[in-house]
Design an enzyme around this catalytic site. Structure first.
Site, PDB file in Angstrom:
ATOM      1  N   CYS A 246     -37.215  -3.904 -30.220  1.00 36.65           N
ATOM      2  CA  CYS A 246     -37.031  -4.021 -28.751  1.00 36.65           C
ATOM      3  C   CYS A 246     -36.619  -5.785 -27.918  1.00 36.65           C
ATOM      4  O   CYS A 246     -35.535  -6.565 -28.333  1.00 36.65           O
ATOM      5  CB  CYS A 246     -37.799  -3.805 -28.294  1.00 36.65           C
ATOM      6  N   TYR A 291     -34.089  -6.697 -20.332  1.00 32.36           N
ATOM      7  CA  TYR A 291     -33.260  -7.008 -20.033  1.00 32.36           C
ATOM      8  C   TYR A 291     -31.937  -6.623 -21.434  1.00 32.36           C
ATOM      9  O   TYR A 291     -32.377  -5.248 -22.168  1.00 32.36           O
ATOM     10  CB  TYR A 291     -32.927  -8.814 -21.457  1.00 32.36           C
ATOM     11  N   HIS A 331     -38.017   2.030 -29.253  1.00 34.74           N
ATOM     12  CA  HIS A 331     -39.301   1.608 -29.760  1.00 34.74           C
ATOM     13  C   HIS A 331     -39.602   2.893 -30.841  1.00 34.74           C
ATOM     14  O   HIS A 331     -39.682   3.706 -30.948  1.00 34.74           O
ATOM     15  CB  HIS A 331     -40.446   1.624 -29.189  1.00 34.74           C
ATOM     16  N   GLU A 333     -41.583   2.788 -33.853  1.00 31.23           N
ATOM     17  CA  GLU A 333     -43.174   3.049 -34.025  1.00 31.23           C
ATOM     18  C   GLU A 333     -43.353   4.143 -32.850  1.00 31.23           C
ATOM     19  O   GLU A 333     -44.322   5.269 -32.813  1.00 31.23           O
ATOM     20  CB  GLU A 333     -44.237   2.127 -33.917  1.00 31.23           C
TER      21      GLU A 333
END
Length: 365
Positions: A246, A291, A331, A333
């Site tokens: 990220c 972003y 992500h 995770e």
């Protein structure tokens, strides 16, 4: 008790108060996840933001002890269509309203969240304030317009001290720009010894810890607000394997000469399709970012695109063509969200082990 949400464009939405009575402003964004609200509320990447949940019923399984992504929430407010008063789950300990009050976070329910989401999609993210029903709209609008966008979010959420999560295998340094618990948990599950460090450490200070690999975590805000972190990543390239997640993905891109741009309304949710350009495989991913890496700016860099977003073709992953370094915008995770991309941790593990074989089991000095 009535409460209102006032936006910087003059829009006013009236609903019912939930959470604390504190008035708080922030960037109003929306998340499309149907579940995972507890992880969203405690995700440091939402530092300074007011989150609108597009799913109409939030809080139906309550709040429990185990599903937080951080100890101290950084979110500035919550907007929902309906906050469940009677959650039903065997692990539930608090209602979402009670938890918001406990953490002194204001919220509002009963507004048209579909209207608000459409507005954000049309105009882009807006600054807003959750405030009392008698607050003067013009005064609040002028204050919102005069308030600059904060640039200190990472310094507010990053750990202030180094700490270690013991493991029996390789040592991984996790640079904390606002790291979620899920990243630490998945690294520990691979058997790593995980050393979490503040974002302000230099490359020399990190290499002094003799890492077998470095993970650049997620985090809030504009990556160009922390140029010192870009310099740190530059100093780490070629010395140790790097895996960016990220905000960490954006920092790796900046360190290699690419540019980042602000998106109109970002990607926030647990249902974003991402295509692996090498295999053609499409993963459903969890995302939270405002972003993105500018694709055109990658042409003159040593990075190549590995993943793209199926919906808008934005850059979702890159890898270095010379050094053992790669990153993804989403992500892996999956906290909260699908676990399609968890294999990236094993990919990083293979790179770490391969690098150790090349160097005879020694970390680069």
């Amino acid at each position: 008790m009535k409460r209102q949400l006032i936006l910087e464009n003059g829009e006013r939405l009236i609903g019912e108060a939930i959470g604390s009575n504190e008035e708080r402003a922030g960037e109003v964004v929306f998340n499309t996840g149907m579940t995972g609200y507890q992880e969203i509320l405690s995700d440091p990447s939402y530092c300074g933001q007011i989150v609108t949940m597009t799913y109409p019923l939030i809080g139906n399984y309550g709040i429990n002890r185990d599903d937080f992504e951080s100890v101290d929430p950084s979110i500035h407010g919550l907007i929902v269509r309906e906050a469940s008063e009677y959650p039903s789950h065997f692990r539930s300990q608090l209602t979402i309203n009670d938890w918001l009050k406990k953490e002194n976070i204001p919220g509002i329910q009963g507004i048209d969240t579909r209207k608000l989401t459409r507005l954000i999609r049309e105009t882009g993210t807006l600054k807003g304030r959750i405030c009392a029903i008698d607050a003067d709209v013009d005064t609040v609008v002028n204050e919102l317009r005069a308030t600059p966008t904060p640039t200190d979010q990472v310094s507010r959420v990053s750990t202030k001290n180094r700490y270690m999560n013991p493991g029996m295998k390789e040592r991984i340094v996790l640079i904390d720009y606002g790291a979620k618990k899920g990243i630490v948990k998945d690294l520990v599950a691979e058997g790593y010894e995980v050393v979490v460090v503040p974002y302000s450490l230099t490359a020399d200070e990190i290499m002094a810890l003799q890492p077998d690999g470095v993970v650049l975590s997620n985090g809030p805000g504009n990556p160009t607000s922390i140029p010192e972190s870009v310099e740190t990543v530059k100093g780490l390239l070629g010395k140790t394997p790097i895996f960016g997640i990220c905000l960490g993905h954006q920092l790796l891109a900046l360190a290699c000469g690419a540019k980042t741009t602000k998106m109109k309304f970002g990607h926030r949710g647990s249902n974003h399709p991402v295509k692996d350009l090498q295999t053609g495989y499409i993963s459903i991913t969890s995302q939270n970012h405002g972003y993105t890496v500018d694709e055109a700016s990658l042409e003159a860099t040593p990075l190549e695109i590995t993943h793209i977003n199926v919906n808008d073709q934005s850059v979702e992953g890159v890898k270095h063509i010379e050094y053992p370094a790669f990153s993804v915008q989403y992500h892996p995770e999956a906290s909260p969200g699908p676990e399609d991309a968890k294999g990236l941790f094993r990919e990083f593990k293979a790179i770490v082990q391969n690098q150790l074989e090349l160097t005879g089991g020694k970390t680069h000095a």
